[in-house]
Design a protein around this motif. Structure first.
Motif, PDB file in Angstrom:
ATOM      1  N   UNK A  76       1.039  -1.221  -0.178  1.00 10.24           N
ATOM      2  CA  UNK A  76       0.011   0.020   0.056  1.00 10.24           C
ATOM      3  C   UNK A  76       0.832   1.060   0.135  1.00 10.24           C
ATOM      4  N   UNK A  77       0.612   2.261  -0.992  1.00  4.86           N
ATOM      5  CA  UNK A  77       1.415   3.207  -0.950  1.00  4.86           C
ATOM      6  C   UNK A  77       0.874   4.493  -0.801  1.00  4.86           C
ATOM      7  N   UNK A  78       1.483   5.849  -0.715  1.00  4.00           N
ATOM      8  CA  UNK A  78       0.873   7.038  -0.431  1.00  4.00           C
ATOM      9  C   UNK A  78       0.011   7.271  -1.603  1.00  4.00           C
ATOM     10  N   UNK A  79      -0.917   8.234  -1.298  1.00  3.70           N
ATOM     11  CA  UNK A  79      -1.913   8.845  -2.108  1.00  3.70           C
ATOM     12  C   UNK A  79      -1.054   9.866  -3.297  1.00  3.70           C
ATOM     13  N   UNK A  80      -1.572   9.782  -4.463  1.00  2.00           N
ATOM     14  CA  UNK A  80      -0.822  10.560  -5.408  1.00  2.00           C
ATOM     15  C   UNK A  80      -1.832  11.676  -5.968  1.00  2.00           C
ATOM     16  N   UNK A  81      -1.888  12.914  -6.078  1.00  2.00           N
ATOM     17  CA  UNK A  81      -2.695  13.678  -6.865  1.00  2.00           C
ATOM     18  C   UNK A  81      -2.474  13.893  -8.270  1.00  2.00           C
ATOM     19  N   UNK A  82      -2.929  12.652  -8.987  1.00  2.00           N
ATOM     20  CA  UNK A  82      -2.650  12.549 -10.380  1.00  2.00           C
ATOM     21  C   UNK A  82      -3.385  13.709 -11.000  1.00  2.00           C
ATOM     22  N   UNK A  83      -4.743  13.925 -10.605  1.00  2.00           N
ATOM     23  CA  UNK A  83      -5.464  15.033 -11.368  1.00  2.00           C
ATOM     24  C   UNK A  83      -5.216  16.425 -10.947  1.00  2.00           C
ATOM     25  N   UNK A  84      -4.204  16.544 -10.240  1.00  2.00           N
ATOM     26  CA  UNK A  84      -3.760  17.969  -9.820  1.00  2.00           C
ATOM     27  C   UNK A  84      -4.221  18.029  -8.415  1.00  2.00           C
ATOM     28  N   UNK A  85      -3.256  19.031  -7.628  1.00  2.00           N
ATOM     29  CA  UNK A  85      -3.715  18.986  -6.359  1.00  2.00           C
ATOM     30  C   UNK A  85      -5.053  19.844  -5.930  1.00  2.00           C
ATOM     31  N   UNK A  86      -5.722  20.194  -6.725  1.00  2.00           N
ATOM     32  CA  UNK A  86      -7.063  21.161  -6.571  1.00  2.00           C
ATOM     33  C   UNK A  86      -8.204  19.881  -6.577  1.00  2.00           C
ATOM     34  N   UNK A  87      -7.723  18.626  -6.932  1.00  2.00           N
ATOM     35  CA  UNK A  87      -8.764  17.564  -7.114  1.00  2.00           C
ATOM     36  C   UNK A  87      -8.481  16.711  -5.988  1.00  2.00           C
ATOM     37  N   UNK A  88      -9.313  15.936  -5.762  1.00  2.00           N
ATOM     38  CA  UNK A  88      -9.083  14.897  -4.829  1.00  2.00           C
ATOM     39  C   UNK A  88      -8.095  13.765  -5.190  1.00  2.00           C
ATOM     40  N   UNK A  89      -7.222  13.128  -4.334  1.00  2.00           N
ATOM     41  CA  UNK A  89      -6.094  12.251  -4.915  1.00  2.00           C
ATOM     42  C   UNK A  89      -7.283  10.967  -5.435  1.00  2.00           C
ATOM     43  N   UNK A  90      -6.946  10.479  -6.618  1.00  2.00           N
ATOM     44  CA  UNK A  90      -7.726   9.394  -6.870  1.00  2.00           C
ATOM     45  C   UNK A  90      -7.209   8.003  -6.416  1.00  2.00           C
ATOM     46  N   UNK A  91      -8.452   7.189  -5.936  1.00  2.59           N
ATOM     47  CA  UNK A  91      -7.834   5.954  -5.763  1.00  2.59           C
ATOM     48  C   UNK A  91      -7.131   5.234  -6.953  1.00  2.59           C
ATOM     49  N   UNK A  92      -5.923   4.628  -6.539  1.00  2.43           N
ATOM     50  CA  UNK A  92      -5.007   4.179  -7.754  1.00  2.43           C
ATOM     51  C   UNK A  92      -4.789   2.828  -7.466  1.00  2.43           C
ATOM     52  N   UNK A  93      -4.612   2.068  -8.642  1.00  2.00           N
ATOM     53  CA  UNK A  93      -4.056   0.691  -8.473  1.00  2.00           C
ATOM     54  C   UNK A  93      -2.696   0.559  -9.336  1.00  2.00           C
ATOM     55  N   UNK A  94      -1.716  -0.049  -8.841  1.00  2.00           N
ATOM     56  CA  UNK A  94      -0.414   0.026  -9.641  1.00  2.00           C
ATOM     57  C   UNK A  94      -0.252  -1.590 -10.068  1.00  2.00           C
ATOM     58  N   UNK A  95      -0.301  -2.064 -11.184  1.00  3.65           N
ATOM     59  CA  UNK A  95      -0.058  -3.269 -11.520  1.00  3.65           C
ATOM     60  C   UNK A  95       1.366  -3.352 -12.154  1.00  3.65           C
ATOM     61  N   UNK A  96       1.861  -4.620 -12.353  1.00  2.00           N
ATOM     62  CA  UNK A  96       3.194  -4.907 -13.008  1.00  2.00           C
ATOM     63  C   UNK A  96       3.361  -4.350 -14.351  1.00  2.00           C
ATOM     64  N   UNK A  97       4.351  -3.763 -14.782  1.00  2.00           N
ATOM     65  CA  UNK A  97       4.100  -3.421 -16.139  1.00  2.00           C
ATOM     66  C   UNK A  97       4.136  -4.514 -17.010  1.00  2.00           C
ATOM     67  N   UNK A  98       4.650  -5.535 -16.843  1.00  3.65           N
ATOM     68  CA  UNK A  98       4.414  -6.855 -17.800  1.00  3.65           C
ATOM     69  C   UNK A  98       3.132  -7.128 -18.059  1.00  3.65           C
ATOM     70  N   UNK A  99       2.008  -6.646 -17.231  1.00 10.15           N
ATOM     71  CA  UNK A  99       0.968  -6.732 -17.714  1.00 10.15           C
ATOM     72  C   UNK A  99       0.318  -6.137 -18.840  1.00 10.15           C
ATOM     73  N   UNK A 100       0.966  -5.117 -19.415  1.00 11.49           N
ATOM     74  CA  UNK A 100       0.363  -4.296 -20.415  1.00 11.49           C
ATOM     75  C   UNK A 100       1.517  -4.040 -21.696  1.00 11.49           C
ATOM     76  N   UNK A 101       1.343  -5.017 -22.602  1.00  8.40           N
ATOM     77  CA  UNK A 101       2.030  -5.135 -23.762  1.00  8.40           C
ATOM     78  C   UNK A 101       2.482  -3.720 -24.402  1.00  8.40           C
ATOM     79  N   UNK A 102       1.188  -2.975 -24.283  1.00 12.03           N
ATOM     80  CA  UNK A 102       1.042  -1.493 -25.148  1.00 12.03           C
ATOM     81  C   UNK A 102       2.133  -0.750 -24.327  1.00 12.03           C
ATOM     82  N   UNK A 103       2.313  -0.634 -22.994  1.00  8.75           N
ATOM     83  CA  UNK A 103       3.064   0.306 -22.104  1.00  8.75           C
ATOM     84  C   UNK A 103       4.543  -0.314 -22.518  1.00  8.75           C
ATOM     85  N   UNK A 104       4.802  -1.650 -22.342  1.00  7.05           N
ATOM     86  CA  UNK A 104       5.916  -2.181 -22.324  1.00  7.05           C
ATOM     87  C   UNK A 104       6.681  -1.458 -23.847  1.00  7.05           C
TER      88      UNK A 104
END
Lengths: 110, 889
Positions: free
Chosen positions: B681-709
């Motif tokens: 479990x990791x700290x929250x990140x304000x991915x939508x900018x600090x004026x928005x709520x920090x979104x609930x986020x999931x981090x998957x191993x990169x090998x799950x996504x051929x596109x991102x590889x």
């Protein structure tokens, strides 16, 4: 010269010029002669009034002017009634007969 | 009169031609008359003499005709204009100050308006742009809006629609990972921004190629030969504008593709400015909700009708047999209450930036008002000094109309000079303004000074001139000869009535300045609140990020991709000064993270909300500086051996299990067939900018996504981040693995962080500039009024001092006058700001539009500045030597 008097004279002159141009286009001198002719010699319009009047009417868009050769081959500026000039002529004719009617009635009743 | 204006300008331009025509006409009349008289038997000289007599004085006739031709108006106007210019030249100080003040106000307003014009007002550069709509989907049940379409949607909408003339699908990529193609075999590997389109897109936008042909449906079929269209810019830079380019091939992502068309120079696709190539989208080979759609409505169809039409078609898809359709059979997908989201294309492009722009235009407009008030004040003072002259002119027969007209003309001339100079300022300032503008400001390329802007400037100039000009004639044109002449003599103290207009102007200025300063104060507070929020990562300026793009066919070999990504990472970690590095699908705040439905095994019956999803390698959290709250980071063993693990953000963990450590070992997944265990479990990140709520986020191993590889974002933590030398070494590190790999989107994490606040900083800078100008102009206005009043009262002050008044008393007298005006202005301003600040509320963060602290601070600041502005003339008043003042009489 009083304001009303100018307007009256100017109005009359406009009507006469429009009437003169109603049949065919003609140059300034021709207009002057035609007015004398249709008024059976009663009106003689001075060129000092006629030319400014023609230019004023051109500004207002009642007449259009064009340079072309006269009957004896001299260049002259010919004036022609525009459609708005024709409308103006009808309006002034109507106004004039109105005035005549009212004035006649007024004068005769006295 | 209105009829005269055009002829007035015509005559102005053709004065000589008119004169000539008058001459000609009269000459011709003379000849016609002469001819007539000769025909009656007169000799030529005699006929000519009589003709001239009858015509009655050629010059007089000409003079009358000239008058008819708007000549009189021209004469008077020219005379008044000459007079005005002389007056303005005679007081260069006044003229300079007035013109500069106006130029600043008009220039700022013009520059801002040209941005509004380019971004909001100007129609899109396509024929009949009003019929273009962006077609998307809303899924209110899972709180997802503006979803793209799937190919299945496209085929259904294309085949079944009653309201679309045509619909086209396009693909641009997401966030910083914009769609692009590798062009190889021509020198340094090149990464060209690309756009995937179905055959309908270009005809829908009304774009025809400069050369060659557009895509046809055949190009869209799977298995057809590879074709490509190139943009004008790419054609010029890559092929030197060679017209025989059609039919040639280029290597795109390793595949030879035939160039079939060149797009015209005017071609723009939405916001994509440096687009290089257009490729057929081939929707039959695609899947997933990744494609945007643009449609042209049939003539006369409204947006509501088209929406209803799409709503009718959405259920039809359930009869299809594609993968997306399977997805839709799921109960929870139905629970998402899918519905159409159609927007006019222009609105889709502009988004909600309009509000920001209008607020800034409003602010700049207020500065212009203050500038006008200042100039009006200057003029009032100046015209008062000219009362004697005006009275004399009236006495000599100048009609009130002409005198009033002259004063108004003076204002207008000032305004026109100020406006012309302002236009120059605007022209120069526009580039700076665009540089300041938030990077998400759409249509930046459409911004420029065009006819509408010029018209606007002219309008603003005239209104400004009339605004401050109209105050003068009302009061001074009617100056009665007697009063005027008498009053210009010495008066013991300035009359109350005399000062009322000037005082009112100062009050207005102070009030407007307060409104602007409060606005910028609120933006400062918002900015403070924003930077006070910890974004979830640390020291973003020390994180360098960039994308690497592998050719698409390599995506079919994910094992090889992982090895290459790892090899690059190894090379990067060997660079001196690199403390940590990783690769992932997206970088925080780069808008590249996907939103995906995430199922939770403990809560399987709930509608799964879409969650921010990142695909990451080990060390992602260390590199970004995201703390691990519970559990552990991913390991290379997890990633390379595809262990079913995942990491979630603290807020997601708390949402389901209240305690972050209780989330460890729980199962989540993208589908019921693929559960994964939460290992960290990791700290929250304000991915939508600090004026928005920090979104609930999931981090998957990169090998799950051929596109991102195949297109990973590398991130490097190093004190050398942002330097050219680091990137040079990084490029070598990448190219030593494969020299054909292009890099793109090279930015520090701080760049994305600052971008997330770009709108607020833009507003902050613009409103602070406006507020600063307002403060300065307001202070000058107050100083001017008090200073003038002191100079008028020198005599009175002299008498007071001669009668024993203390200097302290005089100081208080004058300061009191300034303070009273300032306080009335501040009170008026507070009332106005309370009414207006709610316009800002949607742009504020962490501060209320009626924030008492801001209001109080600004009121104090303004009062202080006002005191300072009146202190200078007040001190001068105390230095009045009674003897000198009295002798002066």
């Amino acid at each position: 010269m009083g304001k009303e008097r100018t307007d009256l004279l100017r109005g009359t002159l406009d009507l006469l010029i429009l009437k003169a141009l109603a049949l065919e286009s003609m140059h300034g001198v021709g207009v002057s002669r035609r007015i004398t002719q249709i008024s059976a010699g009663a009106f003689r319009v001075s060129f000092g009034s006629l030319f400014p009047a023609l230019h004023r009417m051109e500004e207002k868009g009642w007449v259009e002017a064009e340079w072309r050769a006269s009957e004896n081959n001299r260049r002259a500026k010919y004036y022609r009634l525009t459609s708005s000039g024709r409308a103006q002529l009808r309006a002034e004719e109507r106004d004039w007969s109105q005035v005549v009617k009212i004035m006649t009635a007024a004068v005769e009743s006295a | 009169m209105p009829g005269r204006i055009p002829s007035f300008f015509r005559n102005l331009l053709r004065k000589r031609a008119i004169e000539q025509a008058l001459d000609d006409e009269l000459k011709s009349a003379v000849e016609l008359l002469t001819q007539e008289k000769m025909n009656q038997g007169l000799s030529h000289p005699e006929a000519r003499r009589q003709a001239l007599i009858e015509l009655g004085g050629v010059e007089q006739v000409k003079e009358e005709m000239r008058a008819i031709r708007s000549g009189i108006f021209l004469e008077t106007f020219a005379q008044d204009l000459r007079y005005t210019l002389r007056i303005l030249r005679k007081s260069p100080g006044f003229t300079t100050v007035a013109v500069l003040t106006l130029a600043l106000g008009i220039g700022a307003t013009t520059a801002m308006f040209s941005i509004v014009d380019g971004v909001l007002l100007r129609p899109l550069p396509y024929p009949q742009p009003g019929r273009l709509v962006e077609v998307g989907l809303d899924l209110p049940g899972i709180n997802q809006f503006n979803w793209p379409l799937s190919p299945a949607d496209y085929f259904t909408f294309r085949g079944q629609s009653r309201t679309f003339q045509d619909i086209g699908l396009y693909y641009t990529g997401f966030g910083a990972a914009l769609y692009s193609a590798n062009v190889t075999g021509r020198g340094r590997p090149e990464h060209v921004p690309a756009l995937g389109v179905t055959d309908g897109v270009l005809p829908i936008l009304g774009v025809t190629p400069l050369f060659g042909r557009s895509f046809t449906r055949a190009d869209d079929e799977p298995g057809s030969s590879d074709t490509v269209m190139i943009t004008y810019g790419y054609w010029r830079s890559k092929f030197g504008g060679d017209p025989s380019v059609i039919g040639k091939t280029i290597d795109l992502d390793g595949k030879p593709s035939t160039i079939i068309g060149v797009l015209p120079q005017s071609f723009r696709f939405l916001e994509m400015t440096d687009l290089g190539v257009l490729l057929p989208l081939r929707p039959r080979t695609q899947r997933g909700y990744n494609y945007f759609a643009v449609a042209r409505l049939k003539p006369g169809v409204t947006l509501a009708e088209a929406s209803a039409d799409v709503a009718r078609m959405i259920p039809m898809e359930l009869q299809g047999d594609r993968a997306e359709v399977q997805l839709r059979h799921l109960k929870w997908f139905k629970d998402s209450r899918i519905r159409p989201n159609l927007q006019p294309l222009k609105q889709y492009m502009i988004g909600d930036v309009g509000k920001v722009l209008w607020v800034v235009v409003g602010g700049v407009g207020l500065v212009l008002l203050i500038a006008c008030a200042n100039v009006a004040n200057l003029l009032l003072v100046k015209v008062e000094g000219r009362q004697l002259e005006l009275a004399i002119r009236a006495a000599l027969g100048g009609s009130p109309g002409r005198i009033a007209g002259g004063l108004l003309l003076e204002s207008l001339v000032l305004a026109v000079i100020g406006g012309a100079l302002g236009l120059l300022f605007a022209y120069g300032g526009l580039r700076a303004l665009i540089a300041l503008a938030p990077s998400d400001l759409p249509r930046l390329n459409d911004i420029g000074i065009d006819r509408l802007v010029l018209l606007f400037t002219l309008g603003v100039t005239m209104v400004a001139g009339l605004l401050f000009g109209s105050m003068l004639p009302l009061r001074y044109a009617g100056v009665r000869v007697g009063t005027g002449l008498r009053e210009t003599g010495r008066s013991v103290s300035a009359s109350r009535e005399r000062h009322r207009a000037r005082n009112a102007l100062v009050v207005i200025q102070v009030g407007l300045a307060l409104v602007l300063l409060v606005s910028s104060g609120l933006m400062i507070r918002t900015f403070q609140a924003l930077i006070h929020v910890q974004p979830g990562f640390t020291a973003p300026a020390e994180v360098e990020t960039f994308h690497v793009h592998f050719p698409p066919e390599m995506i079919k070999a994910p094992e090889r991709l992982v090895r290459m990504d790892q090899a690059i990472l190894d090379n990067i970690e060997a660079i001196p000064g690199v403390s940590s590095a990783d690769f992932s699908g997206a970088v925080p705040m780069d808008a590249g993270a996907e939103s995906n439905l995430v199922l939770v095994k403990d809560h399987i019956l709930q509608v799964p909300p879409a969650r921010k999803s990142f695909w990451v390698s080990p060390n992602f959290f260390r590199t970004m500086g995201i703390p691990i709250v519970a559990g552990r980071d991913l390991t290379w063993d997890d990633v390379l051996n595809k262990r079913p693990v995942a990491i979630v953000s603290e807020n997601l963990a708390r949402e389901y299990w209240h305690n972050p450590s209780d989330a460890l070992g729980k199962q989540i997944g993208g589908s019921p067939q693929a559960w994964r265990q939460i290992v960290g479990v990791v700290g929250n990140v304000y991915d939508d900018g600090t004026s928005q709520k920090a979104p609930a986020t999931v981090y998957w191993p990169i090998t799950d996504s051929d596109v991102f590889l195949g297109g990973p974002a590398f991130a490097i933590r190093s004190a050398r981040a942002g330097t050219q030398s680091l990137m040079n070494e990084v490029r070598q590190a990448v190219w030593s693995v494969d020299p054909d790999l292009p890099l793109s989107a090279v930015h520090t994490l701080d760049y994305y962080y600052r971008n997330s606040m770009a709108r607020v900083s833009f507003m902050l800078v613009m409103l602070s500039l406006a507020g600063g100008m307002a403060l300065l102009l307001g202070a000058i206005g107050l100083y001017g009024v008090i200073g003038y009043s002191v100079s008028q009262r020198t005599h009175e002050i002299g008498i007071r001092m001669a009668l024993g008044a203390q200097r302290k008393y005089i100081l208080r007298l004058i300061l009191g006058q300034g303070t009273k005006l300032a306080l009335i202005g501040v009170a008026t301003g507070i009332a106005a700001a309370l009414g207006l600040s709610h316009f800002l509320s949607s742009l504020l963060f962490g501060v209320k539009p009626t924030d008492p602290a801001t209001f109080a601070a600004i009121a104090v600041l303004l009062t202080f500045v006002a005191l300072a502005a009146s202190y200078i003339p007040a001190r001068r008043a105390t230095r009045v030597d009674p003897m000198v003042a009295l002798r002066h009489e």
